[in-house]
Design a protein around this motif. Structure first.
Motif, PDB file in Angstrom:
ATOM      1  N   GLN A  70       0.815  -1.202   0.000  1.00 37.16           N
ATOM      2  CA  GLN A  70       0.000   0.000   0.000  1.00 37.16           C
ATOM      3  C   GLN A  70       0.857   1.264   0.000  1.00 37.16           C
ATOM      4  N   ASP A  71       0.425   2.219  -0.789  1.00 35.84           N
ATOM      5  CA  ASP A  71       1.077   3.532  -0.820  1.00 35.84           C
ATOM      6  C   ASP A  71       0.470   4.372   0.298  1.00 35.84           C
ATOM      7  N   TYR A  72       0.898   4.099   1.517  1.00 32.94           N
ATOM      8  CA  TYR A  72       0.278   4.691   2.703  1.00 32.94           C
ATOM      9  C   TYR A  72       1.344   4.783   3.792  1.00 32.94           C
ATOM     10  N   PRO A  73       1.360   5.884   4.551  1.00 35.51           N
ATOM     11  CA  PRO A  73       2.491   6.117   5.467  1.00 35.51           C
ATOM     12  C   PRO A  73       2.583   5.183   6.664  1.00 35.51           C
ATOM     13  N   GLU A  74       1.467   4.844   7.301  1.00 33.72           N
ATOM     14  CA  GLU A  74       1.549   4.045   8.513  1.00 33.72           C
ATOM     15  C   GLU A  74       0.336   3.124   8.626  1.00 33.72           C
ATOM     16  N   PHE A  75       0.615   1.825   8.713  1.00 32.95           N
ATOM     17  CA  PHE A  75      -0.461   0.860   8.889  1.00 32.95           C
ATOM     18  C   PHE A  75       0.117  -0.437   9.448  1.00 32.95           C
ATOM     19  N   GLU A  76      -0.764  -1.229   9.998  1.00 36.30           N
ATOM     20  CA  GLU A  76      -0.398  -2.556  10.460  1.00 36.30           C
ATOM     21  C   GLU A  76      -1.415  -3.558   9.933  1.00 36.30           C
ATOM     22  N   ILE A  77      -0.966  -4.807   9.796  1.00 32.92           N
ATOM     23  CA  ILE A  77      -1.852  -5.895   9.380  1.00 32.92           C
ATOM     24  C   ILE A  77      -1.820  -6.955  10.457  1.00 32.92           C
ATOM     25  N   LEU A  78      -2.979  -7.307  10.960  1.00 27.68           N
ATOM     26  CA  LEU A  78      -3.102  -8.366  11.953  1.00 27.68           C
ATOM     27  C   LEU A  78      -3.783  -9.565  11.300  1.00 27.68           C
ATOM     28  N   PHE A  79      -3.088 -10.699  11.291  1.00 30.99           N
ATOM     29  CA  PHE A  79      -3.661 -11.959  10.851  1.00 30.99           C
ATOM     30  C   PHE A  79      -3.984 -12.782  12.097  1.00 30.99           C
ATOM     31  N   CYS A  80      -5.151 -13.412  12.114  1.00 36.25           N
ATOM     32  CA  CYS A  80      -5.505 -14.265  13.247  1.00 36.25           C
ATOM     33  C   CYS A  80      -6.012 -15.614  12.732  1.00 36.25           C
TER      34      CYS A  80
END
Length: 395
Positions: A70-80
């Motif tokens: 993603q062209d985005y400054p700050e993010f997280e991805i949580l997989f469960c």
């Protein structure tokens, strides 16, 4: 006038109902996609993407990786996942290795194993844990078989600049392996389902009162107002309930003009039929009036009935021409041009087959059904899931 003549005349009038719907959907699609809003570059709040996982989908790695690009400054991805035996774990671990944080982008990817049961829905139980552990206020929930383009996060986050917005959701296209059953099912996304959503959005004054499960976005504040994901854990249509409850609180549900892709597996016609029946059941249980109203959107069946009832060549011409012209234009306006769906343009010849398939599915959805989800089965009672215990093994 005999009783049969009166009935025939009524049915002939009703046979034109799908044409009126097609015209409304064409107008709704043109109106919706003509307005291309700006995506403000100065509004990019940190985002937590929540991905409940159970098993593998087709092209799993590419699906997950699209969220990392993603062209985005700050993010997280949580997989469960449910437990440490889930076959998706090696793929997620590879994703974590392949997409580390960089100097220009704060990106974190985390794997969570296990979740406390919050109700009948394993997916919602996972969402409960991920929502608690998410570091950011803006949450985006996405299914495991969804694939997105690099501007996805910007497009979904942008509407939250307006404080009146409580949720954002997306239309979706289908990516298939070219198999007939998968194409038949996926074609309905942008040429059948999306037009209905666009009509609902237009009649709702530019907003919805539900969300679509492929992508749902909301803030922790709005989630808390409806009792958290815990309040949805027993519902069959958790996506509908999620959006509907936020809308009932007076917040806007925005439909993004940025479609996403659903990656379909290679499937048999029976598997596609079962999946489509489950989708129809979700409408039946969440919006029973809308589910019955689908009867008047089935143009193929009504056109055949109209031709038989008219018993004249002008009638045959009107119903055949009306169905072909308006049905195909609706598919082009919403799917091919609006959502830029290559399948909708490439497989237009399949529309009559798709419509016949959809009508049989709609009829089947009126009969009692078991809900199949991965390796589990449920009944639905009062909109809630009731698990069916697996059969005991015989000695």
């Amino acid at each position: 006038m005999t009783a049969w003549t009166a009935v025939r005349d009524v049915l002939l009038v009703l046979a034109f109902a799908p044409f009126a719907y097609y015209l409304l959907a064409i107008f709704a699609a043109r109106r919706f996609f003509a307005a291309r809003p700006d995506t403000p570059s100065d509004f990019a709040p940190p985002v937590s993407i929540l991905k409940p996982i159970r098993g593998l989908d087709r092209e799993t790695y590419e699906n997950y990786a699209s969220f990392c690009r993603q062209d985005y400054p700050e993010f997280e991805i949580l997989f469960c996942v449910s437990d440490d035996s889930d076959p998706a774990i090696p793929v997620i671990e590879k994703i974590i290795r392949d997409f580390p944080a960089t100097d220009n982008q704060k990106r974190a990817i985390r794997l969570l194993i296990g979740s406390e049961p919050a109700g009948a829905s394993d997916k919602v139980s996972k969402l409960c844990r991920m929502a608690r552990e998410a570091r950011h206020d803006l949450l985006i929930i996405s299914d495991s078989d969804v694939r997105v383009e690099p501007a996805f996060l910007c497009a979904v986050a942008a509407p939250f600049r307006d404080s009146r917005v409580g949720g954002v959701t997306c239309l979706y296209r289908g990516l298939t392996d070219g198999s007939f059953a998968a194409d038949l099912e996926a074609l309905g996304n942008s040429t059948d389902f999306a037009p209905g959503v666009l009509v609902a959005e237009m009649l709702g004054g530019g907003k919805l009162d539900f969300m679509l499960g492929a992508v749902m976005a909301a803030t922790k504040k709005h989630l808390a107002e409806i009792g958290g994901f815990e309040s949805l854990a027993d519902y069959f249509c958790d996506d509908y309930e999620f959006g509907n409850r936020i809308a009932a609180r007076g917040h806007r549900i925005e439909l993004s003009r940025f479609p996403v892709d659903i990656v379909y597996p290679r499937e048999t016609l029976a598997e596609a039929f079962r999946h489509q029946v489950r989708w129809n059941l979700s409408i039946r249980y969440s919006r029973p009036g809308g589910h019955f109203g689908l009867l008047f959107t089935h143009g193929l069946v009504w056109s055949i009935a109209g031709m038989l009832l008219a018993q004249s060549w002008p009638g045959v011409f009107i119903f055949t021409g009306g169905y072909c012209l308006l049905r195909y234009e609706m598919a082009l306006a919403a799917g091919a041009r609006g959502m830029r769906d290559p399948l909708a343009r490439r497989k237009l010849w399949m529309l009559p087959l798709r419509d016949a398939f959809a009508f049989v599915v709609w009829l089947a959805s009126f009969f009692p059904q078991r809900i199949h989800w991965r390796d589990r089965q449920f009944h639905v009672r009062n909109k809630r899931l009731v698990a069916i215990p697996p059969p005991r093994a015989r000695c």
